[in-house]
Write a protein that holds these residues in place. Structure first.
Motif, PDB file in Angstrom:
ATOM      1  N   ALA A  30      53.401  48.188  19.771  1.00  0.00           N
ATOM      2  CA  ALA A  30      54.637  48.068  18.987  1.00  0.00           C
ATOM      3  C   ALA A  30      54.935  46.602  18.677  1.00  0.00           C
ATOM      4  CB  ALA A  30      55.807  48.697  19.742  1.00  0.00           C
ATOM      5  N   LEU A  31      54.673  45.749  19.636  1.00  0.00           N
ATOM      6  CA  LEU A  31      54.878  44.315  19.462  1.00  0.00           C
ATOM      7  C   LEU A  31      53.973  43.769  18.362  1.00  0.00           C
ATOM      8  CD1 LEU A  31      56.291  41.823  20.786  1.00  0.00           C
ATOM      9  CD2 LEU A  31      54.332  41.710  22.314  1.00  0.00           C
ATOM     10  N   LEU A  32      52.708  44.131  18.405  1.00  0.00           N
ATOM     11  CA  LEU A  32      51.763  43.647  17.406  1.00  0.00           C
ATOM     12  C   LEU A  32      52.047  44.225  16.020  1.00  0.00           C
ATOM     13  CD1 LEU A  32      48.490  43.660  19.521  1.00  0.00           C
ATOM     14  CD2 LEU A  32      49.881  41.693  18.843  1.00  0.00           C
ATOM     15  N   LYS A  33      52.504  45.478  15.958  1.00  0.00           N
ATOM     16  CA  LYS A  33      52.875  46.061  14.669  1.00  0.00           C
ATOM     17  C   LYS A  33      54.033  45.287  14.046  1.00  0.00           C
ATOM     18  CE  LYS A  33      51.420  50.787  15.617  1.00  0.00           C
ATOM     19  NZ  LYS A  33      51.885  52.158  15.900  1.00  0.00           N
ATOM     20  N   ALA A  34      54.972  44.860  14.866  1.00  0.00           N
ATOM     21  CA  ALA A  34      56.132  44.125  14.352  1.00  0.00           C
ATOM     22  C   ALA A  34      55.720  42.786  13.755  1.00  0.00           C
ATOM     23  CB  ALA A  34      57.161  43.920  15.462  1.00  0.00           C
ATOM     24  N   VAL A  35      54.761  42.104  14.361  1.00  0.00           N
ATOM     25  CA  VAL A  35      54.365  40.793  13.839  1.00  0.00           C
ATOM     26  C   VAL A  35      53.263  40.894  12.786  1.00  0.00           C
ATOM     27  CG1 VAL A  35      55.071  39.515  15.883  1.00  0.00           C
ATOM     28  CG2 VAL A  35      52.724  40.307  15.701  1.00  0.00           C
ATOM     29  N   ALA A  36      52.769  42.098  12.525  1.00  0.00           N
ATOM     30  CA  ALA A  36      51.707  42.266  11.530  1.00  0.00           C
ATOM     31  C   ALA A  36      52.234  42.178  10.102  1.00  0.00           C
ATOM     32  CB  ALA A  36      50.989  43.595  11.746  1.00  0.00           C
ATOM     33  N   ASP A  37      53.525  42.136   9.923  1.00  0.00           N
ATOM     34  CA  ASP A  37      54.131  42.051   8.599  1.00  0.00           C
ATOM     35  C   ASP A  37      54.241  40.588   8.181  1.00  0.00           C
ATOM     36  OD1 ASP A  37      56.757  41.661   6.921  1.00  0.00           O
ATOM     37  OD2 ASP A  37      56.135  43.745   6.634  1.00  0.00           O
ATOM     38  N   LEU A  75      64.661  41.298  10.642  1.00  0.00           N
ATOM     39  CA  LEU A  75      65.173  40.780  11.907  1.00  0.00           C
ATOM     40  C   LEU A  75      65.468  41.912  12.886  1.00  0.00           C
ATOM     41  CD1 LEU A  75      67.469  37.961  10.534  1.00  0.00           C
ATOM     42  CD2 LEU A  75      65.487  37.632  12.051  1.00  0.00           C
ATOM     43  N   LYS A  76      65.961  43.022  12.378  1.00  0.00           N
ATOM     44  CA  LYS A  76      66.212  44.185  13.229  1.00  0.00           C
ATOM     45  C   LYS A  76      64.915  44.683  13.851  1.00  0.00           C
ATOM     46  CE  LYS A  76      67.853  48.930  13.148  1.00  0.00           C
ATOM     47  NZ  LYS A  76      68.219  50.066  12.324  1.00  0.00           N
ATOM     48  N   LYS A  77      63.850  44.753  13.058  1.00  0.00           N
ATOM     49  CA  LYS A  77      62.553  45.198  13.573  1.00  0.00           C
ATOM     50  C   LYS A  77      62.040  44.247  14.654  1.00  0.00           C
ATOM     51  CE  LYS A  77      61.993  48.883  11.126  1.00  0.00           C
ATOM     52  NZ  LYS A  77      62.021  50.191  11.771  1.00  0.00           N
ATOM     53  N   LEU A  78      62.218  42.951  14.454  1.00  0.00           N
ATOM     54  CA  LEU A  78      61.795  41.973  15.452  1.00  0.00           C
ATOM     55  C   LEU A  78      62.645  42.071  16.717  1.00  0.00           C
ATOM     56  CD1 LEU A  78      61.184  38.949  13.069  1.00  0.00           C
ATOM     57  CD2 LEU A  78      59.428  40.268  14.296  1.00  0.00           C
ATOM     58  N   ALA A  79      63.927  42.349  16.558  1.00  0.00           N
ATOM     59  CA  ALA A  79      64.818  42.487  17.714  1.00  0.00           C
ATOM     60  C   ALA A  79      64.508  43.769  18.495  1.00  0.00           C
ATOM     61  CB  ALA A  79      66.270  42.483  17.262  1.00  0.00           C
ATOM     62  N   GLU A  80      64.091  44.814  17.805  1.00  0.00           N
ATOM     63  CA  GLU A  80      63.768  46.085  18.482  1.00  0.00           C
ATOM     64  C   GLU A  80      62.633  45.933  19.485  1.00  0.00           C
ATOM     65  OE1 GLU A  80      63.021  48.799  15.254  1.00  0.00           O
ATOM     66  OE2 GLU A  80      65.153  49.236  14.982  1.00  0.00           O
ATOM     67  N   VAL A  81      61.728  44.999  19.238  1.00  0.00           N
ATOM     68  CA  VAL A  81      60.622  44.770  20.170  1.00  0.00           C
ATOM     69  C   VAL A  81      60.855  43.497  20.992  1.00  0.00           C
ATOM     70  CG1 VAL A  81      58.923  46.083  18.854  1.00  0.00           C
ATOM     71  CG2 VAL A  81      59.180  43.633  18.422  1.00  0.00           C
ATOM     72  N   ASP A  82      62.074  42.984  20.965  1.00  0.00           N
ATOM     73  CA  ASP A  82      62.507  41.834  21.763  1.00  0.00           C
ATOM     74  C   ASP A  82      61.788  40.527  21.446  1.00  0.00           C
ATOM     75  OD1 ASP A  82      64.424  43.326  23.170  1.00  0.00           O
ATOM     76  OD2 ASP A  82      62.917  44.034  24.594  1.00  0.00           O
ATOM     77  N   LEU A  83      61.263  40.385  20.233  1.00  0.00           N
ATOM     78  CA  LEU A  83      60.653  39.111  19.863  1.00  0.00           C
ATOM     79  C   LEU A  83      61.700  38.071  19.521  1.00  0.00           C
ATOM     80  CD1 LEU A  83      57.529  40.189  17.831  1.00  0.00           C
ATOM     81  CD2 LEU A  83      57.579  38.843  19.919  1.00  0.00           C
ATOM     82  N   VAL A  84      62.864  38.547  19.091  1.00  0.00           N
ATOM     83  CA  VAL A  84      63.977  37.641  18.846  1.00  0.00           C
ATOM     84  C   VAL A  84      65.183  38.139  19.631  1.00  0.00           C
ATOM     85  CG1 VAL A  84      63.227  36.858  16.560  1.00  0.00           C
ATOM     86  CG2 VAL A  84      64.702  38.859  16.742  1.00  0.00           C
TER      87      VAL A  84
END
Length: 110
Positions: A30-37, A75-84
């Motif tokens: 899930a983390l990698l999917k979030a940063v793949a964009d 930003l919501k997607k990044l926050a969902e996986v706790d990257l931000v």
């Protein structure tokens, strides 16, 4: 023999190697999917380079040429996986990098 060539033994996991736990694999996936964009990568780079390594969605619209709702979605997607991490200040939410979460990505490549 060329020292840069890898053999199958170099690439294949040892037969005694334990697989990553399923829950951890799903979390990292899930983390990698979030940063793949690409837009999310740009957002993360802008936050990392900002003063105090934090930004408001309003600071990201101009450089990216995207609307505030689009930036907020990413930003919501990044926050969902706790990257931000986010902090409300008045009517705006400020985002900063969660460095502990980033270290989990770095550990994958160590």
């Amino acid at each position: 023999m060329n020292k840069n060539l890898l053999t199958l033994a170099d690439c294949a996991p040892a037969s005694t190697a334990e697989p990553m736990a399923r829950a951890k694999a799903e979390d990292i996936s899930a983390l990698l999917k979030a940063v793949a964009d690409p837009t999310r990568l740009q957002i993360l780079a802008l936050i990392a380079k900002a003063d105090l390594q934090e930004s408001c969605a309003c600071d990201l619209t101009g450089p990216l040429g995207l609307s505030q709702p689009t930036i907020s979605h990413h930003l919501k997607k990044l926050a969902e996986v706790d990257l931000v991490e986010k902090q409300r200040r008045g009517t705006w939410i400020w985002y900063s990098l969660n460095k502990a979460r980033w270290s989990q990505i770095a550990q994958l490549f160590a």
